[in-house]
Scaffold this motif. Structure first.
Motif, PDB file in Angstrom:
ATOM      1  N   ILE A 110     -19.000 -34.560 -78.816  1.00 59.91           N
ATOM      2  CA  ILE A 110     -18.130 -33.521 -78.055  1.00 59.91           C
ATOM      3  C   ILE A 110     -17.909 -32.441 -78.811  1.00 59.91           C
ATOM      4  CG2 ILE A 110     -15.873 -33.265 -77.087  1.00 59.91           C
ATOM      5  CD1 ILE A 110     -15.481 -36.280 -77.187  1.00 59.91           C
ATOM      6  N   GLY A 111     -18.476 -31.225 -78.474  1.00 57.86           N
ATOM      7  CA  GLY A 111     -18.665 -29.866 -78.931  1.00 57.86           C
ATOM      8  C   GLY A 111     -19.908 -29.457 -79.180  1.00 57.86           C
ATOM      9  N   ALA A 112     -20.090 -28.213 -78.495  1.00 55.87           N
ATOM     10  CA  ALA A 112     -21.298 -27.588 -78.756  1.00 55.87           C
ATOM     11  C   ALA A 112     -21.398 -26.271 -79.700  1.00 55.87           C
ATOM     12  CB  ALA A 112     -22.079 -27.218 -77.351  1.00 55.87           C
ATOM     13  N   ASN A 155     -16.574 -36.601 -82.681  1.00 57.03           N
ATOM     14  CA  ASN A 155     -15.489 -35.513 -82.443  1.00 57.03           C
ATOM     15  C   ASN A 155     -16.040 -34.236 -83.158  1.00 57.03           C
ATOM     16  OD1 ASN A 155     -13.235 -33.725 -82.025  1.00 57.03           O
ATOM     17  ND2 ASN A 155     -12.162 -35.283 -83.214  1.00 57.03           N
ATOM     18  N   ALA A 156     -16.724 -33.423 -82.551  1.00 61.86           N
ATOM     19  CA  ALA A 156     -17.021 -31.947 -83.253  1.00 61.86           C
ATOM     20  C   ALA A 156     -16.529 -30.976 -82.521  1.00 61.86           C
ATOM     21  CB  ALA A 156     -18.621 -32.060 -83.105  1.00 61.86           C
ATOM     22  N   ALA A 157     -15.250 -30.984 -81.925  1.00 59.38           N
ATOM     23  CA  ALA A 157     -14.518 -30.170 -80.967  1.00 59.38           C
ATOM     24  C   ALA A 157     -13.919 -28.989 -81.927  1.00 59.38           C
ATOM     25  CB  ALA A 157     -13.342 -30.898 -80.247  1.00 59.38           C
ATOM     26  N   GLY A 158     -14.219 -28.733 -83.140  1.00 58.84           N
ATOM     27  CA  GLY A 158     -13.612 -27.830 -83.779  1.00 58.84           C
ATOM     28  C   GLY A 158     -12.056 -27.693 -84.038  1.00 58.84           C
ATOM     29  N   ALA A 173      -6.859 -32.786 -80.475  1.00 53.52           N
ATOM     30  CA  ALA A 173      -6.567 -33.274 -79.270  1.00 53.52           C
ATOM     31  C   ALA A 173      -7.704 -34.376 -78.760  1.00 53.52           C
ATOM     32  CB  ALA A 173      -6.873 -32.199 -78.053  1.00 53.52           C
ATOM     33  N   VAL A 174      -8.795 -34.034 -79.481  1.00 50.56           N
ATOM     34  CA  VAL A 174     -10.002 -35.358 -79.166  1.00 50.56           C
ATOM     35  C   VAL A 174      -9.491 -36.306 -79.581  1.00 50.56           C
ATOM     36  CG1 VAL A 174     -12.418 -35.960 -79.280  1.00 50.56           C
ATOM     37  CG2 VAL A 174     -11.872 -33.659 -78.437  1.00 50.56           C
ATOM     38  N   ALA A 175      -9.187 -36.516 -81.029  1.00 46.91           N
ATOM     39  CA  ALA A 175      -8.725 -37.649 -81.735  1.00 46.91           C
ATOM     40  C   ALA A 175      -7.624 -38.331 -81.076  1.00 46.91           C
ATOM     41  CB  ALA A 175      -8.197 -37.095 -83.168  1.00 46.91           C
ATOM     42  N   ALA A 176      -6.534 -37.551 -80.457  1.00 53.06           N
ATOM     43  CA  ALA A 176      -5.564 -38.040 -79.628  1.00 53.06           C
ATOM     44  C   ALA A 176      -5.849 -38.883 -78.499  1.00 53.06           C
ATOM     45  CB  ALA A 176      -4.503 -36.953 -79.330  1.00 53.06           C
ATOM     46  N   LEU A 177      -7.163 -38.631 -77.891  1.00 46.86           N
ATOM     47  CA  LEU A 177      -7.573 -39.351 -76.672  1.00 46.86           C
ATOM     48  C   LEU A 177      -8.154 -40.715 -77.213  1.00 46.86           C
ATOM     49  CD1 LEU A 177     -10.259 -36.628 -74.765  1.00 46.86           C
ATOM     50  CD2 LEU A 177      -7.891 -37.502 -74.275  1.00 46.86           C
ATOM     51  N   ALA A 178      -8.379 -40.682 -78.614  1.00 48.45           N
ATOM     52  CA  ALA A 178      -8.787 -42.104 -78.979  1.00 48.45           C
ATOM     53  C   ALA A 178      -7.590 -42.864 -79.623  1.00 48.45           C
ATOM     54  CB  ALA A 178      -9.921 -42.140 -80.138  1.00 48.45           C
ATOM     55  N   GLY A 179      -6.212 -42.121 -79.561  1.00 50.82           N
ATOM     56  CA  GLY A 179      -5.060 -42.692 -80.193  1.00 50.82           C
ATOM     57  C   GLY A 179      -4.753 -42.699 -81.626  1.00 50.82           C
ATOM     58  N   VAL A 180      -5.730 -41.778 -82.379  1.00 52.39           N
ATOM     59  CA  VAL A 180      -5.267 -41.513 -83.750  1.00 52.39           C
ATOM     60  C   VAL A 180      -5.000 -40.208 -84.137  1.00 52.39           C
ATOM     61  CG1 VAL A 180      -7.032 -43.246 -84.307  1.00 52.39           C
ATOM     62  CG2 VAL A 180      -7.895 -40.849 -83.809  1.00 52.39           C
ATOM     63  N   GLY A 181      -4.417 -40.016 -85.201  1.00 55.34           N
ATOM     64  CA  GLY A 181      -3.728 -38.941 -85.763  1.00 55.34           C
ATOM     65  C   GLY A 181      -4.935 -37.850 -86.662  1.00 55.34           C
ATOM     66  N   LEU A 182      -5.176 -36.662 -86.223  1.00 55.50           N
ATOM     67  CA  LEU A 182      -6.096 -35.829 -87.060  1.00 55.50           C
ATOM     68  C   LEU A 182      -5.372 -34.285 -87.089  1.00 55.50           C
ATOM     69  CD1 LEU A 182      -8.548 -36.187 -88.780  1.00 55.50           C
ATOM     70  CD2 LEU A 182      -9.887 -35.148 -86.760  1.00 55.50           C
ATOM     71  N   PRO A 183      -4.823 -34.213 -88.048  1.00 55.72           N
ATOM     72  CA  PRO A 183      -3.621 -32.968 -88.042  1.00 55.72           C
ATOM     73  C   PRO A 183      -4.688 -31.392 -88.085  1.00 55.72           C
ATOM     74  CG  PRO A 183      -3.822 -33.701 -90.200  1.00 55.72           C
ATOM     75  CD  PRO A 183      -4.503 -34.776 -89.192  1.00 55.72           C
ATOM     76  N   VAL A 184      -5.564 -31.562 -87.224  1.00 50.99           N
ATOM     77  CA  VAL A 184      -6.143 -29.810 -87.012  1.00 50.99           C
ATOM     78  C   VAL A 184      -5.257 -28.960 -86.493  1.00 50.99           C
ATOM     79  CG1 VAL A 184      -8.148 -29.017 -86.332  1.00 50.99           C
ATOM     80  CG2 VAL A 184      -8.447 -31.156 -86.915  1.00 50.99           C
ATOM     81  N   LEU A 185      -5.233 -27.775 -87.320  1.00 47.85           N
ATOM     82  CA  LEU A 185      -4.284 -26.741 -86.648  1.00 47.85           C
ATOM     83  C   LEU A 185      -5.265 -25.322 -86.538  1.00 47.85           C
ATOM     84  CD1 LEU A 185      -0.994 -27.363 -88.820  1.00 47.85           C
ATOM     85  CD2 LEU A 185      -1.294 -27.970 -86.354  1.00 47.85           C
ATOM     86  N   PRO A 186      -4.798 -24.651 -85.526  1.00 43.62           N
ATOM     87  CA  PRO A 186      -5.604 -23.488 -85.605  1.00 43.62           C
ATOM     88  C   PRO A 186      -5.221 -22.282 -86.396  1.00 43.62           C
ATOM     89  CG  PRO A 186      -4.092 -23.658 -83.467  1.00 43.62           C
ATOM     90  CD  PRO A 186      -3.935 -24.837 -84.367  1.00 43.62           C
ATOM     91  N   ARG A 187      -5.833 -21.688 -87.207  1.00 43.40           N
ATOM     92  CA  ARG A 187      -5.688 -20.664 -87.823  1.00 43.40           C
ATOM     93  C   ARG A 187      -6.442 -19.289 -87.472  1.00 43.40           C
ATOM     94  NH1 ARG A 187      -6.040 -20.968 -94.561  1.00 43.40           N
ATOM     95  NH2 ARG A 187      -4.132 -19.811 -95.148  1.00 43.40           N
ATOM     96  N   ARG A 188      -5.850 -18.344 -87.054  1.00 45.66           N
ATOM     97  CA  ARG A 188      -6.355 -17.064 -86.082  1.00 45.66           C
ATOM     98  C   ARG A 188      -6.953 -16.206 -87.243  1.00 45.66           C
ATOM     99  NH1 ARG A 188      -2.374 -13.702 -82.313  1.00 45.66           N
ATOM    100  NH2 ARG A 188      -1.650 -12.838 -84.354  1.00 45.66           N
ATOM    101  N   GLY A 189      -7.974 -15.540 -86.763  1.00 45.90           N
ATOM    102  CA  GLY A 189      -8.512 -14.575 -87.716  1.00 45.90           C
ATOM    103  C   GLY A 189      -9.022 -13.325 -86.888  1.00 45.90           C
ATOM    104  N   PHE A 190      -9.117 -12.156 -87.398  1.00 48.59           N
ATOM    105  CA  PHE A 190      -9.673 -11.104 -86.670  1.00 48.59           C
ATOM    106  C   PHE A 190     -10.901 -10.507 -87.457  1.00 48.59           C
ATOM    107  CE2 PHE A 190      -5.337 -11.138 -84.924  1.00 48.59           C
ATOM    108  CZ  PHE A 190      -5.462 -10.836 -83.828  1.00 48.59           C
ATOM    109  N   ALA A 197     -16.637 -34.740 -87.009  1.00 48.81           N
ATOM    110  CA  ALA A 197     -16.924 -33.866 -87.773  1.00 48.81           C
ATOM    111  C   ALA A 197     -16.399 -32.486 -87.322  1.00 48.81           C
ATOM    112  CB  ALA A 197     -18.410 -33.540 -87.579  1.00 48.81           C
ATOM    113  N   CYS A 198     -15.057 -32.296 -87.979  1.00 45.27           N
ATOM    114  CA  CYS A 198     -14.346 -31.027 -87.601  1.00 45.27           C
ATOM    115  C   CYS A 198     -13.283 -30.794 -88.810  1.00 45.27           C
ATOM    116  CB  CYS A 198     -13.638 -31.359 -86.406  1.00 45.27           C
ATOM    117  SG  CYS A 198     -12.414 -32.839 -86.440  1.00 45.27           S
TER     118      CYS A 198
END
Length: 384
Positions: free
Chosen positions: A12-14, A201-204, A209-226, A340-341
């Motif tokens: 999942i993730g290209a 799960n390579a959804a970056g 959110a992909v981990a949540a589909l499997a019922g597990v927690g993975l605390p990935v958060l977005p960190r914005r950059g310009f 892999a994220c």
């Protein structure tokens, strides 16, 4: 009836991490499909600068991963049939005062013990490496192993060179399919079921959110950059050049806006100017303060850039995990689930080594380095 495919692995993730995992898994003989709700490199990869850095990583597991990836990227630059704009340009970290030089010296000592080539550069030598640098810098360190690729092209070429890989673009995964014992059996999209005993799960940034589909927690958060992109210029910047405080920004967990000048030329001529970091969710609005800081800091490093036109800006979201290490490998909480994220801003650089570790886990072969620091189960307990 949904179409079914005989597969060993669904990714999942290209983006570049998913592409590298597909490349190495397919080269190992696995039957692989890659599914993404958007195009190839449509997320974080397409908004990246293409950094392949060892210079910003302290001795430890991430640096080990980066050194392995640096070797693999050199090999891929020769193996891939298409152009990925691989440049072994080297990095240059600069300091404005002697105290910062001293801190960089200690940082480099630890890196050298891990296999990094770090060369101290005095104030006079800085201008030999970069003639347009500001004249009042105290010194710095040259990192010959730093390099760069064009990230979207690299992802596309990895997928194109992966034998037998099937792409399903523009298809969002809506469900992870389960067997009778709760093990994964594949994924479901609005168009099809893709059946396989392993799902990666390579959804970056959307890995949580992909981990949540499997019922597990993975605390990935977005960190914005310009990033700022200048008009095409003669090669006024020869290396990837950044101020020493960039290293502290990378290691920081602060949610506030942080910025430190990272300046590099490109084969096409424009200069890329980063980097900012802030945790603002998936807010895509333009931050004039972030852009102002980048422009001012870049001009302080390279005064020649002060009057150069900025043609455009772009931004994206780095997939941040709290301990600053990616999640790589099988998730023992759900049989058949792999991650892999969470590579934050280093995903392009770390992609090949990530692909090699995932492939070793899938095939039961000995990995090139110890994968235990990256185990996904180090985070939250299952929420199933």
């Amino acid at each position: 009836m949904p179409k079914r495919h005989p597969l060993d692995l669904v990714i999942i993730g290209a983006g570049v991490v998913g592409a590298a995992c597909a490349y190495y898994a397919a080269r190992a003989g696995l039957r692989v499909a890659v599914v993404d709700r958007g195009p190839v490199a449509g997320g974080t990869t397409g908004a990246g600068e293409g950094n392949l850095l060892v210079s910003d990583k302290e001795a430890g597991p991430e640096l080990d991963l980066a050194l392995l990836s640096a070797r693999l990227w050199r090999e891929l630059a020769l193996e891939l049939p298409g152009e990925i704009e691989y440049e072994a340009k080297g990095g240059l970290v600069v300091a404005t005062d002697e105290a910062t030089v001293k801190a960089l010296r200690g940082f480099a000592d630890g890196q050298r013990a891990a296999g990094v080539d770090a060369v101290e550069v005095g104030p006079g030598e800085l201008r030999e490496l970069e003639p347009h640098l500001a004249p009042d810098l105290a010194g710095g360190f040259h990192y010959p192993q730093d390099a760069q690729v064009q990230p979207a092209q690299a992802a596309a070429q990895l997928l194109a060179a992966a034998p037998g890989v099937v792409l399903h673009l523009g298809e969002e995964v809506t469900e992870l399919l389960r067997g009778p014992a709760g093990e994964l059996r594949g994924v479901r999209t609005p168009r099809r079921d893709l059946l396989a005993p392993a799902v990666l799960n390579a959804a970056g940034t959307w890995g949580g959110a992909v981990a949540a589909l499997a019922g597990v927690g993975l605390p990935v958060l977005p960190r914005r950059g310009f990033v700022l992109v200048t008009e095409p210029l003669p090669r006024v910047v020869r290396h990837k050049v950044y101020a020493a405080d960039y290293i502290a920004d990378v290691a920081s967990g602060s949610a506030a806006l942080q910025s430190s000048a990272v300046v590099e030329g490109t084969p096409a001529g424009p200069v890329l100017i980063g980097a900012t970091r802030e945790r603002v969710g998936f807010d895509r609005s333009l931050s004039t303060e972030a852009l102002r800081r980048l422009a001012a800091q870049a001009a302080a490093l390279f005064p020649v850039l002060a009057d150069v036109k900025v043609l455009r800006t772009y931004h994206g979201f780095r997939p941040y995990l709290p301990d600053h290490l990616p999640a790589i490998g099988p998730d023992p909480r759900v049989p058949g689930l792999f991650h892999a994220c969470g590579h934050e801003g280093a995903g392009i650089g770390l992609a090949p080594a990530t692909g090699a570790l995932i492939t070793a886990a899938l095939t039961g072969t000995t990995p090139a380095l110890d994968p235990s620091p990256f185990t996904p189960s180090r985070f939250a307990e299952s929420t199933r």
